[in-house]
Motif scaffolding. Structure first.
Motif, PDB file in Angstrom:
ATOM      1  N   THR A   1      11.323  -6.140  10.135  1.00  0.00           N
ATOM      2  CA  THR A   1      10.313  -5.751   9.144  1.00  0.00           C
ATOM      3  C   THR A   1       9.614  -4.473   9.560  1.00  0.00           C
ATOM      4  N   LEU A   2       9.278  -4.379  10.840  1.00  0.00           N
ATOM      5  CA  LEU A   2       8.626  -3.170  11.345  1.00  0.00           C
ATOM      6  C   LEU A   2       9.545  -1.963  11.186  1.00  0.00           C
ATOM      7  N   ALA A   3      10.820  -2.118  11.553  1.00  0.00           N
ATOM      8  CA  ALA A   3      11.756  -1.008  11.458  1.00  0.00           C
ATOM      9  C   ALA A   3      11.943  -0.577  10.008  1.00  0.00           C
ATOM     10  N   ASP A   4      11.987  -1.536   9.110  1.00  0.00           N
ATOM     11  CA  ASP A   4      12.098  -1.221   7.690  1.00  0.00           C
ATOM     12  C   ASP A   4      10.863  -0.461   7.212  1.00  0.00           C
ATOM     13  N   LEU A   5       9.691  -0.902   7.643  1.00  0.00           N
ATOM     14  CA  LEU A   5       8.458  -0.201   7.289  1.00  0.00           C
ATOM     15  C   LEU A   5       8.473   1.220   7.837  1.00  0.00           C
ATOM     16  N   ALA A   6       8.968   1.403   9.048  1.00  0.00           N
ATOM     17  CA  ALA A   6       9.010   2.741   9.653  1.00  0.00           C
ATOM     18  C   ALA A   6       9.838   3.705   8.815  1.00  0.00           C
ATOM     19  N   THR A   7      10.976   3.247   8.305  1.00  0.00           N
ATOM     20  CA  THR A   7      11.797   4.128   7.474  1.00  0.00           C
ATOM     21  C   THR A   7      11.099   4.455   6.164  1.00  0.00           C
ATOM     22  N   HIS A   8      10.264   3.548   5.681  1.00  0.00           N
ATOM     23  CA  HIS A   8       9.521   3.809   4.449  1.00  0.00           C
ATOM     24  C   HIS A   8       8.306   4.704   4.697  1.00  0.00           C
ATOM     25  N   ILE A   9       7.720   4.611   5.875  1.00  0.00           N
ATOM     26  CA  ILE A   9       6.608   5.505   6.219  1.00  0.00           C
ATOM     27  C   ILE A   9       7.048   6.959   6.065  1.00  0.00           C
ATOM     28  N   ALA A  10       8.303   7.232   6.404  1.00  0.00           N
ATOM     29  CA  ALA A  10       8.833   8.597   6.315  1.00  0.00           C
ATOM     30  C   ALA A  10       8.828   9.123   4.882  1.00  0.00           C
ATOM     31  N   HIS A  11       8.758   8.234   3.897  1.00  0.00           N
ATOM     32  CA  HIS A  11       8.773   8.662   2.498  1.00  0.00           C
ATOM     33  C   HIS A  11       7.454   9.297   2.072  1.00  0.00           C
ATOM     34  N   ILE A  12       6.365   8.971   2.737  1.00  0.00           N
ATOM     35  CA  ILE A  12       5.055   9.420   2.246  1.00  0.00           C
ATOM     36  C   ILE A  12       4.884  10.929   2.410  1.00  0.00           C
ATOM     37  N   PRO A  13       4.996  11.493   3.612  1.00  0.00           N
ATOM     38  CA  PRO A  13       4.848  12.949   3.709  1.00  0.00           C
ATOM     39  C   PRO A  13       5.993  13.726   3.071  1.00  0.00           C
ATOM     40  N   SER A  14       7.160  13.101   2.923  1.00  0.00           N
ATOM     41  CA  SER A  14       8.314  13.804   2.349  1.00  0.00           C
ATOM     42  C   SER A  14       8.454  13.592   0.846  1.00  0.00           C
TER      43      SER A  14
ATOM     44  N   ALA B   1      -6.656   6.896   3.822  1.00  0.00           N
ATOM     45  CA  ALA B   1      -6.933   5.745   4.683  1.00  0.00           C
ATOM     46  C   ALA B   1      -5.638   5.065   5.121  1.00  0.00           C
ATOM     47  N   LEU B   2      -4.700   4.931   4.175  1.00  0.00           N
ATOM     48  CA  LEU B   2      -3.414   4.319   4.520  1.00  0.00           C
ATOM     49  C   LEU B   2      -2.690   5.151   5.565  1.00  0.00           C
ATOM     50  N   TRP B   3      -2.639   6.469   5.360  1.00  0.00           N
ATOM     51  CA  TRP B   3      -1.918   7.315   6.305  1.00  0.00           C
ATOM     52  C   TRP B   3      -2.548   7.256   7.697  1.00  0.00           C
ATOM     53  N   ALA B   4      -3.885   7.246   7.746  1.00  0.00           N
ATOM     54  CA  ALA B   4      -4.556   7.131   9.043  1.00  0.00           C
ATOM     55  C   ALA B   4      -4.198   5.809   9.711  1.00  0.00           C
ATOM     56  N   ARG B   5      -4.102   4.760   8.919  1.00  0.00           N
ATOM     57  CA  ARG B   5      -3.743   3.447   9.468  1.00  0.00           C
ATOM     58  C   ARG B   5      -2.311   3.458   9.993  1.00  0.00           C
ATOM     59  N   LEU B   6      -1.399   4.041   9.229  1.00  0.00           N
ATOM     60  CA  LEU B   6       0.004   4.057   9.635  1.00  0.00           C
ATOM     61  C   LEU B   6       0.221   4.912  10.882  1.00  0.00           C
ATOM     62  N   ARG B   7      -0.512   5.999  10.997  1.00  0.00           N
ATOM     63  CA  ARG B   7      -0.363   6.862  12.181  1.00  0.00           C
ATOM     64  C   ARG B   7      -0.924   6.205  13.431  1.00  0.00           C
TER      65      ARG B   7
ATOM     66  N   ALA C   1       0.833  -1.207   0.000  1.00  0.00           N
ATOM     67  CA  ALA C   1       0.000   0.000   0.000  1.00  0.00           C
ATOM     68  C   ALA C   1       0.865   1.253   0.000  1.00  0.00           C
ATOM     69  N   TYR C   2       1.980   1.202   0.705  1.00  0.00           N
ATOM     70  CA  TYR C   2       2.912   2.339   0.741  1.00  0.00           C
ATOM     71  C   TYR C   2       3.389   2.696  -0.664  1.00  0.00           C
ATOM     72  N   ILE C   3       3.775   1.688  -1.440  1.00  0.00           N
ATOM     73  CA  ILE C   3       4.261   1.940  -2.795  1.00  0.00           C
ATOM     74  C   ILE C   3       3.166   2.556  -3.653  1.00  0.00           C
ATOM     75  N   TRP C   4       1.953   2.004  -3.554  1.00  0.00           N
ATOM     76  CA  TRP C   4       0.843   2.543  -4.330  1.00  0.00           C
ATOM     77  C   TRP C   4       0.526   3.981  -3.912  1.00  0.00           C
ATOM     78  N   SER C   5       0.646   4.280  -2.644  1.00  0.00           N
ATOM     79  CA  SER C   5       0.337   5.647  -2.192  1.00  0.00           C
ATOM     80  C   SER C   5       1.284   6.655  -2.834  1.00  0.00           C
ATOM     81  N   LEU C   6       2.561   6.291  -2.981  1.00  0.00           N
ATOM     82  CA  LEU C   6       3.523   7.187  -3.620  1.00  0.00           C
ATOM     83  C   LEU C   6       3.134   7.439  -5.070  1.00  0.00           C
ATOM     84  N   TRP C   7       2.777   6.375  -5.778  1.00  0.00           N
ATOM     85  CA  TRP C   7       2.395   6.515  -7.179  1.00  0.00           C
ATOM     86  C   TRP C   7       1.118   7.335  -7.332  1.00  0.00           C
TER      87      TRP C   7
END
Length: 411
Positions: free
Chosen positions: A267-280, A240-246, A212-218
């Motif tokens: 896996t969680l830590a890797d996801l956390a670093t990718h979460i930072a990509h969405i608002p930035s 919806a994805l951002w609300a879920r991640l927050r 979902a993270y990848i699709w959100s970027l696109w």
């Protein structure tokens, strides 16, 4: 008069207390003594970490390490063209991300863009014989990123832009819905957000969040390209994805059996670093603590723990995230220690990122993604950047509106 005095005094205390609270947790912390204890390195790490201020010769070493990493990736794709098709859009991302919010030499950025454009052209070429009536819904996930890059990297009059855009739209018309195109049910994202127990996601749900993270970027970037015909439902998907991640808990390694070595924590830590990509927008715009306070806390509290774990790619992503807040080796102790650690790995490996200089072993035992991923993440962790706030109408502005203007988009 007394009432007015009391009111003014109360307001003063409120303002002062907020100021003290803000000062108690500065964004970037240069001195170890000013760090909360939970942010600090272990006593064993303290024995190996230097205390000197950031030096000009170290900044020069960073530039050389980044330039060498770029050359390694470009050379790898030149030696193995099949890797471009294998990695698909990641063969472009691994290069072009180094230019976002760039503080690089302009000649280096041009070199990177040229290499990224070459990889894009190799991918677009694979669709040159496709007819509009041949594409299927499954092709959307391959065509959409190519179309986004084509609009950015090709000259405006390049006919290939129209070709991949038409193919993308034709592929999406074959889908029954956005859920069909993404393979991710929007309803499930919404239902996850409504859960009250804040149960930590399973491994399967974490992987679904990565997709979902990848699709959100696109989907966010597609809003900059009117020619791409996607539904307004995509707005709801991103929100919806951002609300879920927050709302998702981000526990530290102590919450997992085996601690830092537990694959689920990794896996969680890797996801956390990718979460930072969405608002930035993947490094293009500033990252703010208020965007996701738990995300900032997670990076700070687990920084030295991840360093000790020895996963270079993951640790480099932690350094990368902190840099996106505006922290640098000059003004932040963690970024300084992290940058020096990445440089030490580079030097200890014979001033190279790929392969193992000590054993003489090459990259044959790694898949293409792993070979490229190390220099890719290392360069992002090392590179300096000039981050500018989003201007009206920019991708950053679109992201702010989609993520933060309202709880969920319903249009």
């Amino acid at each position: 008069m007394v009432a007015r005095f009391l009111l003014i005094s109360a307001l003063f205390l409120l303002i002062t207390s907020r100021g003290v609270a803000q000062q108690a947790a500065p964004l970037c912390v240069g001195d170890l003594a000013e760090m909360p204890k939970i942010w600090q390195p272990s006593s064993a790490q303290l024995k190996t970490l230097g205390t000197e201020t950031w030096q000009a010769h170290e900044a020069q070493q960073v530039r050389r390490a980044v330039e060498f990493g770029i050359d390694e990736i470009i050379d790898f794709f030149a030696r193995k063209p099949a890797a471009v098709l294998n990695l698909w859009d990641d063969s472009i991302e691994a290069l072009i991300q180094i230019t976002y919010a760039s503080a690089n030499d302009p000649a280096l950025d041009q070199k990177i863009r040229d290499a990224a454009r070459n990889n894009l052209s190799a991918l677009v070429k694979s669709y040159e014989d496709f007819n509009l009536d041949e594409v299927t819904c499954e092709e959307v996930q391959k065509l959409l990123p190519l179309t986004l890059f084509a609009h950015r990297l090709y000259a405006q009059d390049d006919k290939r832009i129209g070709v991949v855009t038409e193919l993308t739209n034709a592929a999406y018309r074959e889908c029954h819905s956005l859920d069909d195109a993404t393979g991710i049910e929007l309803k499930n994202l919404l239902d996850d957000h409504k859960l009250d127990d804040r149960e930590f996601p399973s491994e399967a749900k974490l992987e679904r969040l990565f997709d979902a993270y990848i699709w959100s970027l696109w989907l966010l970037e597609a809003e900059l390209v009117p020619a791409i015909k996607l539904p307004k439902e995509s707005h709801r998907f991103v929100a919806a994805l951002w609300a879920r991640l927050r709302s998702m808990p981000l526990p530290g390694p102590d919450a997992f059996e085996g601690g830092i070595k537990n694959p689920r924590f990794t896996t969680l830590a890797d996801l956390a670093t990718h979460i930072a990509h969405i608002p930035s927008a993947v490094h293009r715009f500033p990252l703010y603590v208020d965007d996701h306070p738990d995300l900032y806390r997670f990076h700070r509290q687990n920084f030295y723990k991840v360093m000790a774990a020895g996963d270079l790619d993951l640790f480099a992503s932690f350094v990368d995230s902190l840099r996106q807040y505006g922290c640098t080796p000059t003004n932040d102790r963690q970024v300084r220690d992290g940058t020096r650690y990445l440089l030490s790995v580079f030097h200890n490996n014979g001033k190279r990122w790929m392969g193992d200089a000590k054993t003489g072993q090459g990259d044959d035992n790694q898949d293409d993604y792993d070979r490229v991923h190390r220099p890719w993440t290392a360069m992002l962790g090392l590179r300096d950047r000039k981050i500018k706030p989003p201007e009206p109408g920019s991708l950053g502005d679109i992201i702010r509106k989609r993520l933060f203007s309202s709880a969920l988009q319903t249009e």
